[in-house]
Write a protein that holds these residues in place. Structure first.
Motif, short mmCIF file in Angstrom:
data_model
loop_
_atom_site.label_atom_id
_atom_site.label_comp_id
_atom_site.label_asym_id
_atom_site.label_seq_id
_atom_site.Cartn_x
_atom_site.Cartn_y
_atom_site.Cartn_z
N ALA A 133 42.78 94.24 13.65
CA ALA A 133 42.71 93.42 14.87
C ALA A 133 42.84 91.95 14.52
O ALA A 133 43.42 91.17 15.29
N GLY A 134 42.30 91.57 13.37
CA GLY A 134 42.40 90.19 12.94
C GLY A 134 43.84 89.73 12.80
O GLY A 134 44.20 88.63 13.22
N ALA A 135 44.67 90.60 12.22
CA ALA A 135 46.09 90.27 12.04
C ALA A 135 46.79 90.14 13.39
O ALA A 135 47.62 89.25 13.60
N MET A 136 46.43 91.01 14.32
CA MET A 136 47.04 90.97 15.65
C MET A 136 46.70 89.67 16.36
O MET A 136 47.58 88.97 16.89
N ILE A 137 45.42 89.32 16.37
CA ILE A 137 44.98 88.12 17.08
C ILE A 137 45.55 86.87 16.42
O ILE A 137 45.94 85.91 17.10
N GLU A 138 45.61 86.89 15.10
CA GLU A 138 46.16 85.74 14.37
C GLU A 138 47.60 85.47 14.79
O GLU A 138 48.00 84.32 15.01
N ARG A 139 48.38 86.53 14.94
CA ARG A 139 49.79 86.37 15.28
C ARG A 139 50.00 86.03 16.76
O ARG A 139 50.98 85.39 17.11
N VAL A 140 49.06 86.46 17.60
CA VAL A 140 49.12 86.03 19.00
C VAL A 140 48.76 84.54 19.08
O VAL A 140 49.39 83.78 19.84
N THR A 141 47.80 84.13 18.31
CA THR A 141 47.41 82.72 18.27
C THR A 141 48.57 81.83 17.81
O THR A 141 48.82 80.77 18.39
N SER A 142 49.28 82.30 16.78
CA SER A 142 50.38 81.50 16.22
C SER A 142 51.61 81.46 17.13
O SER A 142 52.45 80.58 17.02
N GLY A 143 51.72 82.47 18.02
CA GLY A 143 52.88 82.55 18.89
C GLY A 143 53.96 83.48 18.37
O GLY A 143 54.97 83.72 19.05
N GLU A 144 53.74 84.06 17.18
CA GLU A 144 54.70 85.04 16.67
C GLU A 144 54.78 86.21 17.64
O GLU A 144 55.86 86.73 17.92
N HIS A 145 53.62 86.62 18.14
CA HIS A 145 53.54 87.56 19.26
C HIS A 145 52.81 86.83 20.39
O HIS A 145 52.11 85.83 20.15
N THR A 146 52.95 87.33 21.60
CA THR A 146 52.30 86.64 22.72
C THR A 146 51.29 87.51 23.46
O THR A 146 50.43 86.99 24.16
N ILE A 147 51.38 88.84 23.30
CA ILE A 147 50.44 89.75 23.95
C ILE A 147 49.93 90.75 22.91
O ILE A 147 50.72 91.37 22.19
N GLY A 148 48.62 90.90 22.85
CA GLY A 148 48.00 91.89 21.96
C GLY A 148 47.35 92.97 22.81
O GLY A 148 46.51 92.67 23.67
N TYR A 149 47.75 94.21 22.59
CA TYR A 149 47.26 95.32 23.41
C TYR A 149 46.22 96.14 22.65
O TYR A 149 46.40 96.45 21.47
N GLY A 150 45.14 96.53 23.34
CA GLY A 150 44.14 97.40 22.74
C GLY A 150 43.35 96.71 21.64
O GLY A 150 43.15 97.27 20.57
N VAL A 151 42.89 95.51 21.93
CA VAL A 151 42.14 94.72 20.95
C VAL A 151 40.65 94.78 21.29
O VAL A 151 40.26 94.71 22.46
N PHE A 152 39.81 94.91 20.28
CA PHE A 152 38.38 94.87 20.52
C PHE A 152 38.02 93.56 21.22
O PHE A 152 38.33 92.48 20.74
N GLY A 153 37.31 93.68 22.35
CA GLY A 153 36.90 92.50 23.09
C GLY A 153 36.02 91.59 22.28
O GLY A 153 35.99 90.37 22.49
N SER A 154 35.29 92.16 21.33
CA SER A 154 34.40 91.36 20.48
C SER A 154 35.20 90.36 19.65
O SER A 154 34.87 89.17 19.58
N TYR A 155 36.26 90.84 19.01
CA TYR A 155 37.09 89.95 18.20
C TYR A 155 37.81 88.92 19.07
O TYR A 155 37.97 87.76 18.70
N ALA A 156 38.24 89.37 20.25
CA ALA A 156 38.94 88.47 21.16
C ALA A 156 38.00 87.36 21.64
O ALA A 156 38.39 86.18 21.69
N LEU A 157 36.77 87.71 21.98
CA LEU A 157 35.80 86.74 22.44
C LEU A 157 35.51 85.71 21.35
O LEU A 157 35.49 84.49 21.62
#
Length: 363
Positions: A224-248
């Motif tokens: 999940a960390g890798a997913m959120i990191e790449r959404v933050t950077s803009g490499e990806h723009t939507i992350g699906y099925g992410v733990f709300g805890s990590y997102a928060l």
């Protein structure tokens, strides 16, 4: 003088017993002092967990301060934890006293295969019945499964509020979101497999969504960390099925991270813990499990680790009450029951993965 040593020893024993008794949590049986004392003699507890070490550390440090025991915490991904645990157990080597994994189905499989020790925690009455599997495996958290997005790069009108919204977005703006959506990989991640199979049960158009994801060339990860990191950077723009805890947690550091708890249904995941029947430190393991489920531990889970508390009597941002405020009756807890283990049946899994692979090709 001959009486001095026995007297001193007796006083020491009384003081030790008094210390242990003083640490017995309110409402616990009096003989829990014996468990505490036995745990102190063991000196440590070994935990295999999928929770990021940074988040788990809040619990680890408080537990160590509370009981004076060392916690050896091993941060592993869900599949790695499962494989390592069964390999060590089979070899008769030392393994975890407590396993704590977000792959609920793998944990129940381990319990059903005889790797877990039956233990009724004194905290059983304070947790939901769906989070207690035969007084053996226990849900510890109450985590909404979210959609995250980059506020700078996803127009407000594109932000999906439901699974159907995401399906429509990917079908109508496939090129715009090509390579821009990310999710867990169900072939390599136990959590990913769990989440997508739960979607299949909850959403009638799940396979249409998966096919749309495939046509949009969705990128898959095991972290999940890798997913959120790449959404933050803009490499990806939507992350699906992410733990709300990590997102928060990430959204507090980066205001550009947006979080959606789908209004049609929001899966509620729970990190499942059990005591190993091969534990070298079984009493310390009991203390750690009970501590995680206690109001003290759950308050830390909600307000420091931000993993979302399972208990109704805990207050804070990452709590049951806050999730219900956002999605109401749309919550869909992933129940910790035998059906989870059945989901791992080899034939079922191969069938799902084969269909998934076809969907990722847009078929």
């Amino acid at each position: 003088m001959k009486l001095a040593l026995p007297l001193a020893s007796g006083l020491a024993l009384v003081m030790t017993a008094g210390l242990a008794a003083a640490q017995v949590p309110a409402g616990y049986p009096a003989d829990y002092a014996q468990t505490i004392e036995a745990a102190k003699k063991e000196g440590k507890v070994v935990v295999y967990g999928t929770t990021d070490a940074a988040a788990a550390n809040f619990l680890v440090k408080d537990f160590e301060a509370l009981y004076g025991l060392k916690v050896e915490y091993n941060d592993l991904n869900s599949t790695e934890l499962y494989n390592r645990f069964i390999a060590e157990a089979a070899a008769g080597q030392g393994t975890a006293d407590v396993t704590w994994s977000s792959a609920q189905d793998l944990q129940i499989k381990l319990a059903n295969d005889g790797y877990a020790a039956a233990y009724k925690t004194p905290e059983a009455a304070a947790i939901p019945s769906w989070a207690n599997y035969k007084d053996t495996a226990y849900g510890v958290t109450y985590e909404p499964v979210a959609i995250v997005y980059n506020k700078r790069l996803v127009p407000e009108g594109d932000v999906p509020k439901t699974h159907a919204d995401l399906l429509k977005l990917l079908q109508t703006k496939t090129d715009a979101y090509k390579g821009k959506v990310t999710a867990y990989d169900p072939e390599r991640s136990g959590v990913g497999y769990l989440f997508f199979t739960q979607d299949d049960l909850a959403f009638k158009q799940a396979w249409d969504l998966f096919k749309a994801m495939g046509k949009a060339e969705m990128k898959l990860y095991t972290s999940a960390g890798a997913m959120i990191e790449r959404v933050t950077s803009g490499e990806h723009t939507i992350g699906y099925g992410v733990f709300g805890s990590y997102a928060l947690s990430r959204s507090k550091k980066d205001a550009n991270i947006g979080i959606v708890l789908p209004k049609d249904y929001t899966l509620i995941a729970s990190r499942v813990a059990f005591l190993s029947n091969k534990a070298k430190n079984p009493n310390a393991g009991k203390l750690f499990l009970d501590y995680m489920l206690s109001k003290r531990g759950q308050t830390i889970i909600a307000n420091q680790a931000e993993l979302y508390s399972l208990r109704d009597d805990v207050q804070g941002e990452a709590t049951v009450a806050k999730v219900k405020e956002q999605v109401g009756d749309a919550i869909r807890p992933i129940k910790i029951d035998a059906d989870l283990s059945a989901n791992l049946d080899t034939i079922k899994r191969l069938k799902f993965i084969k269909q998934w692979q076809a969907a990722m090709k847009g078929n």
